[in-house]
Scaffold this active site. Structure first.
Site, PDB file in Angstrom:
ATOM      1  N   GLU A  16      40.066 -55.565  21.178  1.00 20.01           N
ATOM      2  CA  GLU A  16      39.677 -54.697  22.308  1.00 20.01           C
ATOM      3  C   GLU A  16      38.733 -55.527  23.157  1.00 20.01           C
ATOM      4  O   GLU A  16      37.533 -55.594  22.890  1.00 20.01           O
ATOM      5  CB  GLU A  16      38.952 -53.441  21.793  1.00 20.01           C
ATOM      6  CG  GLU A  16      39.801 -52.553  20.912  1.00 20.01           C
ATOM      7  CD  GLU A  16      40.724 -51.630  21.710  1.00 20.01           C
ATOM      8  OE1 GLU A  16      40.609 -51.576  22.943  1.00 20.01           O
ATOM      9  OE2 GLU A  16      41.572 -50.983  21.082  1.00 20.01           O
ATOM     10  N   CYS A  66      33.432 -51.794  29.359  1.00 18.74           N
ATOM     11  CA  CYS A  66      34.689 -52.544  29.479  1.00 18.74           C
ATOM     12  C   CYS A  66      35.571 -51.899  30.541  1.00 18.74           C
ATOM     13  O   CYS A  66      36.400 -52.559  31.162  1.00 18.74           O
ATOM     14  CB  CYS A  66      35.399 -52.597  28.136  1.00 18.74           C
ATOM     15  SG  CYS A  66      35.547 -50.981  27.366  1.00 18.74           S
TER      16      CYS A  66
END
Ligand code: NAD
Length: 508
Positions: free
Chosen positions: A260, A294
């Site tokens: 991720e 993110c």
């Protein structure tokens, strides 16, 4: 206040925490610093190689017991964990704010996310379904079984010091796995408290210690964990740089990786967009968590016919944004995580200007009265008319929004998909055709696509993750649990003559 938090969460006597309020970095001790003040919160003793070995051995031992506990019973334990996290939500959220500078509601929101995924995992514990398939042979049956995978290695980034572990650990726990968690050295205290709260619940219920924590440098602990063949899955959240190293190392030992990684998320504003929805969504997406998500909105693609209006409204909204102490309820935006992050912000602004970008608002480090921390001004930079702005192809972990304009949706989509990352994406439009186009196979190439919503703030029910350099991993809801288990295809013969598949004959 900090010492009280530790006491209420019953971690004040944790042997790893040393020199509360007065720590200096030394051999074997890292310092957790409050980014709002620049002052140390506490020192944290780091693991040696021997410590790591013991931790991984404990996780392995715990796995061997935990895997045989029925999944719904594992779910009951996770339910108790969710209840305990509810009791500590405020304190744990405040610790997140102190350690990484998120405003209070975002700090608590992060803990809520762990509670939500725990609730999801409780239901999942009764739904780890396998398929059955018709066999081509008479008196045969084929089915899939999902078995616990093993101890998981979990690397987490500084900016989600609680929830990212929660996604992995709550799902991993109901799947029958144990977890070795290596948090970021910028947020070790949140990890100590989170792990301790959850581990205590399991201990109280008489379950094995499946939540293991290892805190240390990447070369002593991180790389050892990545290379550890006892850990069949490494779930790594962080930068693309880290993912490239970790992905290759895990592949070299033929392990499994769940990556991720970084994002470079864009939001498209079509000419028919409802700007009363779009503007606040852009502002929250771009400046929330001081641009350190993110999923932060980093690129804004606006139709040329409304670019002027959108920019005016954004600049005026940015002027209302209040920087300050994350624990003050009036604050919208806290600090960046470190001085290094401030330097990265300044470097990106300078480069953007060299490349023809124009700073419309912000662009400089900021001083907040009475606080000595790492504050910067939320910044909007307009790309040159050519739309050529190489710095915008990179993820700078800071509140910088690059604005581009486009002529038609084809051009917008090409610009949208031109970066190497593929995490989150959004479009604001009232047109069904544009919305469908954006979410079709010819539209956004990201793992997450939003219509009339900003790029950040995912719910736990869907699978979370991204394509391309974001690493391809999926965590959280939907069927992401399958990454945490091993699939066994079971064929059972209940007849009296052996039949080979594909009609092969092997008579003797
Ligand atoms: P980072 O890559 O510096 O560190 C992440 C974690 O990996 C830390 O625990 C670190 O110690 C560890 N690590 C780094 N190099 C390693 C190595 N060689 N071996 C073993 N471990 C290693 O990231 P960061 O600065 O903490 O976080 C910010 C980054 O994380 C941003 O790029 C952001 O986009 C990304 N992020 C992604 C997601 C997502 O879900 N896609 C979520 C949060 C953050």
């Amino acid at each position: 206040m900090f010492a009280d938090l530790l006491r209420r969460m019953q971690v004040q006597d944790d042997p790893r925490i040393v020199a509360v309020g007065d720590a200096v970095e030394s051999d074997g001790v890292c310092v957790s610093t409050n980014p709002t003040t620049g002052q140390p919160l506490a020192g944290v003793r780091m693991d040696s190689v021997e410590d790591y070995e013991q931790t991984a051995a404990r996780a392995h031992e715990a796995f061997l017991q935990w895997r045989s506990v029925p999944a719904p019973v594992r779910g009951q334990a996770v339910r108790a964990i969710a209840d305990e996290l509810r009791r500590h939500k405020e304190d744990l959220g405040a610790l997140v704010s102190l350690e990484v500078g998120k405003i209070r509601s975002e700090g608590e929101g992060e803990v809520q996310e762990t509670i939500d995924i725990a609730d999801f995992a409780v239901g999942l514990s009764r739904q780890l379904y396998g398929l059955t398939m018709p066999s081509e042979r008479a008196e045969h049956r084929i089915e899939e079984r999902w078995h616990p995978l093993g101890p998981l290695g979990v690397l987490t980034a500084f900016n989600f010091p609680n929830a990212v572990w929660g996604w992995n650990a709550m799902i991993g726990a109901v799947c029958g796995d144990s977890i070795v968690w290596k948090p970021s050295l910028m947020a070790p205290l949140t990890a100590i408290a989170t792990n301790a709260i959850c581990a205590r619940v399991l201990e109280g219920l008489g379950h094995p210690p499946i939540f293991q924590l290892t805190i240390g440098t990447d070369d002593v602990v991180g790389e050892r964990l990545v290379d550890d063949r006892r850990l069949p899955l490494i779930s790594a959240t962080g930068s693309c740089r880290m993912g490239r190293i970790v992905g290759q190392k895990v592949a070299a030992r033929l392990g499994r990786c769940l990556l991720e990684l970084g994002g470079n998320n864009a939001l498209i504003v079509e000419p028919d967009a409802d700007l009363s929805l779009a503007i606040p969504s852009i502002v929250f997406g771009a400046v929330g968590t001081c641009g350190q998500r993110c999923t932060t909105t980093r690129r804004l693609l606006v139709h040329e016919s409304i670019a002027h209006d959108v920019i005016d409204r954004l600049v005026s909204a940015y002027r209302q944004v209040r920087l300050g102490d994350p624990l003050d309820p009036d604050t919208h935006v806290g600090p960046l995580i470190s001085e290094r992050a401030v330097e990265g912000f300044e470097r990106a602004v300078a480069l953007a200007q060299e490349q023809g970008g124009e700073v419309l608002v912000g662009g400089e480090r900021a001083q907040v009265e009475g606080l000595g921390g790492h504050f910067v001004q939320p910044t909007i930079i307009r790309a040159p008319a050519s739309n050529d702005l190489p710095i915008a192809m990179e993820e700078t972990f800071a509140p910088i929004l690059y604005v581009f304009s486009y002529r038609d949706l084809d051009e917008a989509l090409a610009m949208h998909n031109s970066v190497s990352q593929g995490l989150s994406s959004a479009i604001f439009t009232r047109s069904l055709l544009a919305a469908e186009r954006f979410t079709s196979e010819r539209g956004s190439d990201c793992g997450l696509a939003y219509v009339n919503l900003g790029t950040s703030g995912a719910e736990i029910g869907g699978a979370f993750g991204g394509e391309k350099d974001t690493g391809g991993g999926r965590e959280s809801g939907s069927d992401a649990w399958k990454a945490y288990m091993r699939r066994q295809t079971v064929s059972i013969h209940f007849g009296s003559t052996i039949q080979l598949a594909q009609g092969i004959r092997f008579d003797q």
